[in-house]
Design an enzyme around this catalytic site. Structure first.
Site, PDB file in Angstrom:
ATOM      1  N   GLU A 163       0.643  -1.428   0.022  1.00 26.31           N
ATOM      2  CA  GLU A 163      -0.134   0.094   0.129  1.00 26.31           C
ATOM      3  C   GLU A 163       0.988   1.234  -0.066  1.00 26.31           C
ATOM      4  OE1 GLU A 163      -3.031   0.503  -0.689  1.00 26.31           O
ATOM      5  OE2 GLU A 163      -3.620  -1.762  -0.639  1.00 26.31           O
ATOM      6  N   TYR A 198      -6.142   6.123   4.596  1.00 25.65           N
ATOM      7  CA  TYR A 198      -6.553   5.022   3.799  1.00 25.65           C
ATOM      8  C   TYR A 198      -5.797   3.889   4.294  1.00 25.65           C
ATOM      9  CZ  TYR A 198      -5.679   2.355  -0.223  1.00 25.65           C
ATOM     10  OH  TYR A 198      -5.448   1.038  -0.927  1.00 25.65           O
ATOM     11  N   ASP A 228      -9.633   4.515  -1.748  1.00 30.46           N
ATOM     12  CA  ASP A 228      -8.338   5.080  -2.543  1.00 30.46           C
ATOM     13  C   ASP A 228      -8.921   5.789  -3.977  1.00 30.46           C
ATOM     14  OD1 ASP A 228      -9.024   3.022  -4.477  1.00 30.46           O
ATOM     15  OD2 ASP A 228      -7.190   2.012  -4.383  1.00 30.46           O
ATOM     16  N   CYS A 249     -18.611  -0.085 -19.081  1.00 26.69           N
ATOM     17  CA  CYS A 249     -19.891  -0.151 -18.367  1.00 26.69           C
ATOM     18  C   CYS A 249     -20.630  -1.253 -18.940  1.00 26.69           C
ATOM     19  CB  CYS A 249     -20.725   1.295 -18.763  1.00 26.69           C
ATOM     20  SG  CYS A 249     -19.795   2.647 -18.062  1.00 26.69           S
ATOM     21  N   CYS A 257     -19.846  -4.136 -16.757  1.00 22.52           N
ATOM     22  CA  CYS A 257     -19.821  -3.795 -15.282  1.00 22.52           C
ATOM     23  C   CYS A 257     -20.887  -4.648 -14.427  1.00 22.52           C
ATOM     24  CB  CYS A 257     -19.966  -2.245 -15.161  1.00 22.52           C
ATOM     25  SG  CYS A 257     -20.109  -1.879 -13.553  1.00 22.52           S
ATOM     26  N   CYS A 305     -26.110   2.045 -11.166  1.00 27.08           N
ATOM     27  CA  CYS A 305     -25.181   3.171 -11.524  1.00 27.08           C
ATOM     28  C   CYS A 305     -25.912   4.285 -11.910  1.00 27.08           C
ATOM     29  CB  CYS A 305     -24.034   2.637 -12.450  1.00 27.08           C
ATOM     30  SG  CYS A 305     -22.977   4.044 -12.641  1.00 27.08           S
TER      31      CYS A 305
END
Ligand code: SF4
Length: 360
Positions: free
Chosen positions: A52, A135, A153, A212, A215, A221
């Site tokens: 990270e 985070y 993030d 999309c 997705c 969405c």
């Protein structure tokens, strides 16, 4: 939408994201596969922390070889704590944002000296570690300790902003994005859920040309329903970056190059580098050479972009075969082993410029 309906919608969306992860998780060297994490296998906190920190401002592709190099050379947090900081900085060279490497060493020492070599499991305790922000603390708590923590993030920020069509510009919009992720994050399996969102943001809900059509949460969405997904997250207007000037100095002797160690504080602190004229993030360099000599000046050989400013670099070359050096912390480094010097990218670019020039 009522509170119950909102909760039920977010639960369904969250379940779809987690289910998609089971068969589509990216295979990353620091990761435990979702099939194993379902059996209760957790990731090593050292690996989560290291990856990270490396991934801040850096792509997964760039981080992989560095992560493998670091864990081979320093397999535990205690090994990293025992390392010389100069070796860590040299191994980090090329990843940029060197404060991260110095904090890495500081944090490893803190864990070894004060915490019995163990990462604390609580998000609130993790936040107190050097170089660990909200985070990273949330990511370690969720992924390595199985805690319910809300992880946000840049990839997740984009995904949440689009799912909920959050139109408050960043950075103000971050609070709403956090609330949206809080609503989506499940009680159990928050670590895999966070990684599922990271993967979706990196591979499907990308900044440009999101996919999309494939997705798993397209039906949920809000940005897709508006037909304007790339508007989210809404960014503040861009400010022009200031331009700073610096001068580097190139001195060779018997196949060696003059290097120095940068000051212990400030930009690229403690790194090996070419001598320069004291440029910094807030002011231009003073053009002052490290010694009285004849210099050939090549103007503006490289431009390098930092987060808050751009740097234009002149190179001053001294061509006597036996230069008189009067700087105290000089290092004569063999030119044919320059790759091992661990120079930051900015100084590597200057070395590359000289190498190309000598081929002409
Ligand atoms: Fe992102 Fe498109 Fe999926 Fe919405 S439908 S979450 S914009 S990939």
């Amino acid at each position: 939408m009522g509170v119950d309906m909102f909760a039920s919608k977010t639960r369904k969306t969250s379940t779809k994201i987690s289910a998609h992860y089971v068969d589509n998780a990216r295979d990353l060297p620091w990761r435990v596969a979702p099939q194993d994490s379902k059996r209760g296998v957790l990731q090593d906190p050292y690996h989560v922390w290291l990856s990270e920190i490396m991934l801040q401002q850096t792509t997964v592709g760039a981080v992989k070889p560095y992560f493998e190099k670091f864990t081979r050379r320093w397999p535990t947090v205690a090994d990293l704590a025992a390392a010389d900081q100069a070796d860590i900085l040299a191994a980090w060279a090329g990843l940029g944002y060197y404060a991260r490497a110095r904090n890495l060493h500081k944090c490893a020492n803190h864990i070894t000296d004060n915490l019995g070599g163990q990462f604390p499991p609580k998000e609130s305790e993790l936040r107190k570690l050097p170089g660990v922000g909200p985070y990273t603390a949330a990511a370690i708590a969720a992924i390595a300790f199985g805690a319910r923590a809300v992880v946000v993030d840049a990839n997740i920020e984009r995904l949440a902003a689009r799912l909920f069509a959050i139109d408050t510009p960043l950075p103000k919009g971050k609070a709403k994005i956090y609330d949206a992720m809080d609503a989506l994050t499940p009680e159990h399996g928050a670590g895999d859920f966070a990684q599922a969102c990271m993967d979706m943001g990196a591979t499907i809900c990308t900044a440009k040309n999101p996919k999309c059509g494939i997705c798993p949460v397209q039906d949920d969405c809000a940005a897709d329903k508006l037909g304007d997904v790339e508007r989210f997250p809404v960014k503040p207007p861009k400010k022009a970056k200031p331009i700073r000037k610096a001068r580097f100095f190139w001195v060779e002797r018997d196949g060696n190059l003059l290097l120095t160690t940068r000051p212990a504080k400030g930009m690229l602190a403690g790194m090996r580098a070419l001598p320069d004229d004291d440029w910094s993030a807030s002011q231009d360099g003073n053009c002052k050479a490290p010694m009285d000599a004849e210099w050939e000046i090549e103007e503006n050989i490289i431009q390098h972009s930092f987060t808050h400013f751009s740097l234009q670099v002149d190179l001053a070359i001294h061509s006597s075969t036996n230069p008189v050096i009067d700087i105290s912390d000089n290092i004569w480094w063999p030119l044919d082993q320059l790759a091992e010097a661990g120079l930051p990218t900015l100084y590597k670019k200057a070395a590359l410029w000289v190498a190309k020039r000598s081929l002409k």
